[in-house]
Design a protein around this motif. Structure first.
Motif, PDB file in Angstrom:
ATOM      1  N   GLN A   1       0.831  -1.196   0.000  1.00 19.53           N
ATOM      2  CA  GLN A   1       0.000   0.000   0.000  1.00 19.53           C
ATOM      3  C   GLN A   1       0.868   1.250   0.000  1.00 19.53           C
ATOM      4  OE1 GLN A   1      -3.236   0.693  -0.020  1.00 19.53           O
ATOM      5  NE2 GLN A   1      -4.255  -1.276   0.271  1.00 19.53           N
ATOM      6  N   VAL A   2       0.472   2.210  -0.816  1.00 20.99           N
ATOM      7  CA  VAL A   2       1.154   3.500  -0.890  1.00 20.99           C
ATOM      8  C   VAL A   2       0.135   4.576  -0.557  1.00 20.99           C
ATOM      9  CG1 VAL A   2       2.313   5.126  -2.407  1.00 20.99           C
ATOM     10  CG2 VAL A   2       2.800   2.679  -2.611  1.00 20.99           C
ATOM     11  N   GLN A   3       0.505   5.468   0.332  1.00 20.10           N
ATOM     12  CA  GLN A   3      -0.398   6.549   0.730  1.00 20.10           C
ATOM     13  C   GLN A   3       0.238   7.894   0.435  1.00 20.10           C
ATOM     14  OE1 GLN A   3       0.509   4.310   3.537  1.00 20.10           O
ATOM     15  NE2 GLN A   3      -0.971   2.880   2.647  1.00 20.10           N
ATOM     16  N   LEU A   4      -0.604   8.826  -0.015  1.00 17.80           N
ATOM     17  CA  LEU A   4      -0.194  10.213  -0.220  1.00 17.80           C
ATOM     18  C   LEU A   4      -1.059  11.084   0.678  1.00 17.80           C
ATOM     19  CD1 LEU A   4       0.771   8.748  -2.887  1.00 17.80           C
ATOM     20  CD2 LEU A   4       0.401  10.938  -4.032  1.00 17.80           C
ATOM     21  N   VAL A   5      -0.428  11.895   1.479  1.00 19.33           N
ATOM     22  CA  VAL A   5      -1.166  12.776   2.383  1.00 19.33           C
ATOM     23  C   VAL A   5      -0.766  14.208   2.094  1.00 19.33           C
ATOM     24  CG1 VAL A   5      -1.645  13.408   4.756  1.00 19.33           C
ATOM     25  CG2 VAL A   5      -1.324  11.004   4.149  1.00 19.33           C
ATOM     26  N   GLU A   6      -1.744  15.006   1.662  1.00 12.04           N
ATOM     27  CA  GLU A   6      -1.504  16.414   1.345  1.00 12.04           C
ATOM     28  C   GLU A   6      -1.877  17.282   2.539  1.00 12.04           C
ATOM     29  OE1 GLU A   6      -3.323  15.431  -3.009  1.00 12.04           O
ATOM     30  OE2 GLU A   6      -4.228  15.166  -1.038  1.00 12.04           O
ATOM     31  N   SER A   7      -1.225  18.420   2.638  1.00 18.65           N
ATOM     32  CA  SER A   7      -1.554  19.390   3.672  1.00 18.65           C
ATOM     33  C   SER A   7      -1.155  20.774   3.192  1.00 18.65           C
ATOM     34  CB  SER A   7      -0.845  19.055   4.981  1.00 18.65           C
ATOM     35  OG  SER A   7       0.563  19.084   4.803  1.00 18.65           O
ATOM     36  N   GLY A   8      -1.682  21.778   3.877  1.00 23.13           N
ATOM     37  CA  GLY A   8      -1.257  23.149   3.608  1.00 23.13           C
ATOM     38  C   GLY A   8      -2.269  24.005   2.878  1.00 23.13           C
ATOM     39  N   GLY A   9      -3.390  23.447   2.484  1.00 22.77           N
ATOM     40  CA  GLY A   9      -4.391  24.257   1.804  1.00 22.77           C
ATOM     41  C   GLY A   9      -5.092  25.187   2.773  1.00 22.77           C
ATOM     42  N   GLY A  10      -5.953  26.056   2.221  1.00 18.67           N
ATOM     43  CA  GLY A  10      -6.693  26.962   3.072  1.00 18.67           C
ATOM     44  C   GLY A  10      -7.217  28.155   2.317  1.00 18.67           C
ATOM     45  N   LEU A  11      -7.649  29.141   3.080  1.00 14.98           N
ATOM     46  CA  LEU A  11      -8.183  30.381   2.531  1.00 14.98           C
ATOM     47  C   LEU A  11      -7.121  31.465   2.644  1.00 14.98           C
ATOM     48  CD1 LEU A  11     -10.528  32.217   1.539  1.00 14.98           C
ATOM     49  CD2 LEU A  11     -11.162  32.480   3.948  1.00 14.98           C
ATOM     50  N   VAL A  12      -6.882  32.166   1.549  1.00 11.05           N
ATOM     51  CA  VAL A  12      -5.877  33.214   1.547  1.00 11.05           C
ATOM     52  C   VAL A  12      -6.373  34.368   0.690  1.00 11.05           C
ATOM     53  CG1 VAL A  12      -4.628  32.249  -0.430  1.00 11.05           C
ATOM     54  CG2 VAL A  12      -3.403  33.678   1.209  1.00 11.05           C
ATOM     55  N   GLN A  13      -5.935  35.563   1.017  1.00 11.38           N
ATOM     56  CA  GLN A  13      -6.328  36.735   0.240  1.00 11.38           C
ATOM     57  C   GLN A  13      -5.507  36.825  -1.038  1.00 11.38           C
ATOM     58  OE1 GLN A  13      -5.999  40.171   2.786  1.00 11.38           O
ATOM     59  NE2 GLN A  13      -7.990  39.794   3.705  1.00 11.38           N
ATOM     60  N   PRO A  14      -6.023  37.491  -2.067  1.00 12.97           N
ATOM     61  CA  PRO A  14      -5.238  37.696  -3.288  1.00 12.97           C
ATOM     62  C   PRO A  14      -3.895  38.356  -2.953  1.00 12.97           C
ATOM     63  CG  PRO A  14      -7.511  38.298  -3.676  1.00 12.97           C
ATOM     64  CD  PRO A  14      -7.397  38.009  -2.202  1.00 12.97           C
ATOM     65  N   GLY A  15      -2.856  37.853  -3.595  1.00 11.68           N
ATOM     66  CA  GLY A  15      -1.508  38.326  -3.314  1.00 11.68           C
ATOM     67  C   GLY A  15      -0.805  37.569  -2.215  1.00 11.68           C
ATOM     68  N   GLY A  16      -1.534  36.713  -1.532  1.00 13.01           N
ATOM     69  CA  GLY A  16      -0.948  35.954  -0.432  1.00 13.01           C
ATOM     70  C   GLY A  16      -0.211  34.720  -0.898  1.00 13.01           C
ATOM     71  N   SER A  17       0.272  33.968   0.093  1.00 14.95           N
ATOM     72  CA  SER A  17       1.080  32.781  -0.186  1.00 14.95           C
ATOM     73  C   SER A  17       0.577  31.578   0.609  1.00 14.95           C
ATOM     74  CB  SER A  17       2.538  33.038   0.183  1.00 14.95           C
ATOM     75  OG  SER A  17       3.078  34.105  -0.562  1.00 14.95           O
ATOM     76  N   LEU A  18       0.817  30.409   0.057  1.00 19.74           N
ATOM     77  CA  LEU A  18       0.555  29.147   0.744  1.00 19.74           C
ATOM     78  C   LEU A  18       1.626  28.153   0.331  1.00 19.74           C
ATOM     79  CD1 LEU A  18      -3.300  28.517   0.386  1.00 19.74           C
ATOM     80  CD2 LEU A  18      -2.064  28.967   2.512  1.00 19.74           C
ATOM     81  N   ARG A  19       1.865  27.178   1.200  1.00 15.16           N
ATOM     82  CA  ARG A  19       2.796  26.109   0.872  1.00 15.16           C
ATOM     83  C   ARG A  19       2.090  24.781   1.060  1.00 15.16           C
ATOM     84  NH1 ARG A  19       7.914  23.703   4.141  1.00 15.16           N
ATOM     85  NH2 ARG A  19       9.315  23.221   2.394  1.00 15.16           N
ATOM     86  N   LEU A  20       1.980  24.037  -0.006  1.00 15.70           N
ATOM     87  CA  LEU A  20       1.392  22.708   0.055  1.00 15.70           C
ATOM     88  C   LEU A  20       2.482  21.659   0.234  1.00 15.70           C
ATOM     89  CD1 LEU A  20      -1.185  22.903  -2.896  1.00 15.70           C
ATOM     90  CD2 LEU A  20      -1.454  23.637  -0.520  1.00 15.70           C
ATOM     91  N   SER A  21       2.140  20.610   0.966  1.00 15.06           N
ATOM     92  CA  SER A  21       3.054  19.482   1.151  1.00 15.06           C
ATOM     93  C   SER A  21       2.329  18.188   0.807  1.00 15.06           C
ATOM     94  CB  SER A  21       3.535  19.400   2.598  1.00 15.06           C
ATOM     95  OG  SER A  21       4.212  20.560   2.992  1.00 15.06           O
TER      96      SER A  21
END
Length: 121
Positions: A1-21
């Motif tokens: 079994q192989v699992q992928l777990v994403e994180s880091g999403g959310g709500l951000v204002q225009p011009g902002g930043s996010l980092r997904l993992s």
């Protein structure tokens, strides 16, 4: 079994930043390319960026200069640093990777469940 777990999403204002993992775990022998796709409501899933085992990268034209993909080989993790976000970046972001599971001879494509990114004021 192989699992992928994403994180880091959310709500951000225009011009902002996010980092997904996206962390890959389980019965992993080796990982080839790793990438991010996104799907906005009513639209097809599209490639955002990917990175090869040799660290070559490719980006969609719409995100060039704003997004950066990287990977930590030791941690089997891929990152997507997103800057100067725009409302049109709003979508569910999916991690995708080519994995050769242990005790197998070939690579298969695996997907994460997705993480929501919303860019809104």
């Amino acid at each position: 079994q192989v699992q992928l777990v994403e994180s880091g999403g959310g709500l951000v204002q225009p011009g902002g930043s996010l980092r997904l993992s996206c962390a890959v775990s389980g019965s992993v022998f080796s990982i080839r390319s790793m990438g991010w796709y996104r799907q906005a409501p009513g639209k097809q899933r599209e490639l955002v960026a990917y990175i090869t085992s040799g660290s070559n990268t490719n980006y969609a034209d719409s995100v060039k200069g704003r997004f950066n993909i990287s990977r930590d080989i030791a941690k089997n993790t891929v990152y997507l640093q997103m800057t100067n976000l725009k409302p049109e970046d709003t979508a569910v972001y999916f991690c995708n990777t080519e994995v050769r599971p242990r005790f197998t001879s070939g690579f298969s494509s695996y997907w994460g469940r997705g993480t929501q990114v919303t860019v809104s004021s």
